[in-house]
Structures are given as structure tokens and as C-alpha cells.
Design a protein around this motif. Structure first.
Motif, short mmCIF file in Angstrom:
data_model
loop_
_atom_site.label_atom_id
_atom_site.label_comp_id
_atom_site.label_asym_id
_atom_site.label_seq_id
_atom_site.Cartn_x
_atom_site.Cartn_y
_atom_site.Cartn_z
N TYR A 1 0.85 -1.20 0.00
CA TYR A 1 0.00 0.00 0.00
C TYR A 1 0.88 1.24 0.00
O TYR A 1 1.59 1.53 0.97
N LEU A 2 0.82 2.02 -1.10
CA LEU A 2 1.79 3.09 -1.30
C LEU A 2 1.24 4.52 -1.35
O LEU A 2 2.03 5.46 -1.54
N GLY B 1 1.22 9.06 -3.14
CA GLY B 1 0.10 9.93 -3.53
C GLY B 1 -1.01 9.20 -4.26
O GLY B 1 -1.07 7.96 -4.29
N ASP B 2 -1.88 9.96 -4.87
CA ASP B 2 -3.10 9.43 -5.50
C ASP B 2 -2.80 8.48 -6.66
O ASP B 2 -3.64 7.63 -6.99
N ASN B 3 -1.65 8.63 -7.29
CA ASN B 3 -1.32 7.73 -8.40
C ASN B 3 -1.20 6.27 -7.94
O ASN B 3 -1.24 5.36 -8.76
N ASP C 1 -9.11 0.18 0.91
CA ASP C 1 -8.61 1.44 0.37
C ASP C 1 -9.72 2.41 -0.02
O ASP C 1 -9.45 3.54 -0.45
N GLY C 2 -10.97 1.98 0.11
CA GLY C 2 -12.08 2.84 -0.28
C GLY C 2 -12.27 2.93 -1.78
O GLY C 2 -13.16 3.65 -2.25
#
Length: 239
Positions: A16-17, A22-24, A149-150
Motif C-alpha cells: 500500500y503506497l 500519492g493518489d497515483n 482502500d475505499g
């Protein structure tokens, strides 16, 4: 007709990054599940050419793959890709974002990678070595796996399944006797201990500690009174 697939495992599939990338990287914690979704799409689009019925697809998995089946049952992107599900010794779990980020940080620490750029420079062996170190240190919720992660997994499966959210196909559930014995090989913390130690260890990781009422499991697992008493768990305890 049976079709088996490959998908990314351990850090390659569940690292999980978003915290560092960020969003990418919003879906990075569930790449293994996204691989399964893409494979399911391919099967649905092509199985007729092999004599299969794309309107009568059953997915099945055992142990970690049983967990994947549960994740697919609640993943919006997998909706409509299969028509039945078989779960053998599944673990109904997914890590919250905070937990997943902590697992990632620890894995990067084992690998000696301080940031995303350093992580991207690691070779396959270095990533695998770090993964093995992480898995050996902490079992269960400390190892790599699906992430809430939603995005790919919208919420905790322990919350969604009892509410019948995502559970839109007939499902058959079973367990594998003695399965947990193999985990003794991977973690020194689970060497021969007292019966009470194992009972406490299992209870800490079972649904019996969930804020959800055990009664909510009745429509999902009518053959089992308590998730924490499934046959998979008991034989791990020494005589």
C-alpha cells in the motif's frame, strides 16, 4: 471446465503506497485483487471459445485465495463477473489503510528503502527477502493482504457481508482440516506453547473480537455457530 490464474503475491500484490506515492498509487494495495478481476473479465470474454459458458461462472479459492473470493464478492469492479462462489478456509479480513501503511513502512525498512525512489530500485530478490522477513516477524494482520482502500475494497468485509452488501451470488463455504499447522513453520513465535496460549492467540484474531454481533454471521455461515470454532483452528493446538 476449470481455469486457473496467476496474480501478484505478497509485496508485489498488496504493498500500500498512497502514503508515500500519492493518489497515483491509490489502488496499489490491491494489485493482486485487480489481477484477479482482469483475469475474470478475460475468462468471461473468451471462455465460450473453449466450450465454456460465460453465463455460468463459479470462482473458488482456498485459504488466502478464499480471502480473495470474499474480496471479489464485495469489490464493485468485480460485480457481475461471476455467478457463484466457493470459499474453502477463507479468512474474512482486509487491512485498514493505517495498518496497511504501517506494514508497507516496515517492509521498506527491512528492504533498506527509505522512499519511493529507493523502493523502485529494488530487485525482485530484495523485495522477496523483505517480504519473508516481515511475514516471519508477524503473522496474520501483520502480513500482506487485501486493503480497505475505499476504492477497490470500499469497506471492511466484516461490516459489508452481514449487511448483505456485495453478497449477491450463491456461496458455498468449507474448511480445511489441520491447515493452521503449516503456519508453525513460518513463525518462531508459534513454537510449542500451552493450549491456553493458542486459544488466546486465535481469539485475538477471530471474529469473536469484532464489534459485530456473532448473530450477524448466521445468514452467511449457518453450519457454524461461531467463526472462531471452525475446524481449521482447533487442530493447531497441541494435545
Amino acid at each position: 471446465m476449470v481455469v486457473t490464474i496467476n496474480y501478484r503475491l505478497a509485496a508485489f500484490g498488496w504493498l500500500y503506497l498512497p502514503e508515500i506515492g500519492g493518489d497515483n498509487y491509490a489502488r496499489s494495495g490491491n494489485l493482486g485483487l485487480l489481477d484477479q478481476i482482469q483475469a475474470s473479465k478475460w475468462v468471461g470474454e473468451n471462455i465460450a471459445g473453449f466450450g465454456g459458458d460465460p453465463d455460468n461462472m463459479t470462482i473458488f479459492g482456498e485459504s488466502a485465495s478464499g480471502t480473495s473470493v470474499i474480496s471479489l464478492m464485495i469489490a464493485p469492479e468485480a460485480r457481475g463477473l461471476f455467478h457463484r462462489a466457493i470459499l474453502e478456509s477463507p479468512v474474512v479480513t482486509a487491512s485498514p489503510e493505517k495498518t496497511a501503511a504501517g506494514i508497507t513502512r516496515k517492509g521498506m525498512e527491512f528492504a533498506g528503502a527509505g522512499d519511493l525512489q529507493a523502493l523502485r530500485k529494488l530487485n525482485t530478490k530484495q523485495v522477496l527477502d523483505a517480504t519473508i522477513s516481515r511475514y516471519t516477524e508477524v503473522l496474520g494482520t501483520g502480513s500482506f493482504g487485501p486493503v480497505i482502500d475505499g476504492v477497490v475494497i470500499p469497506d471492511d468485509p466484516l461490516r459489508l457481508l452481514p449487511q448483505q452488501k456485495g453478497l449477491t451470488v450463491p456461496a458455498m463455504i468449507g474448511t480445511t482440516h489441520d491447515e493452521l499447522r503449516c503456519f508453525l513453520f513460518f513463525t518462531p513465535k508459534l513454537e510449542a506453547r500451552s493450549v491456553q496460549f493458542y486459544r488466546d492467540w486465535l481469539n485475538e484474531r477471530s471474529c469473536s473480537t469484532s464489534p459485530l454481533s456473532l448473530a450477524t454471521w448466521s445468514p452467511l455461515r449457518p453450519a457454524c455457530n461461531r467463526w472462531s470454532r471452525i475446524p481449521t483452528c482447533g487442530p493447531m493446538c497441541p494435545d
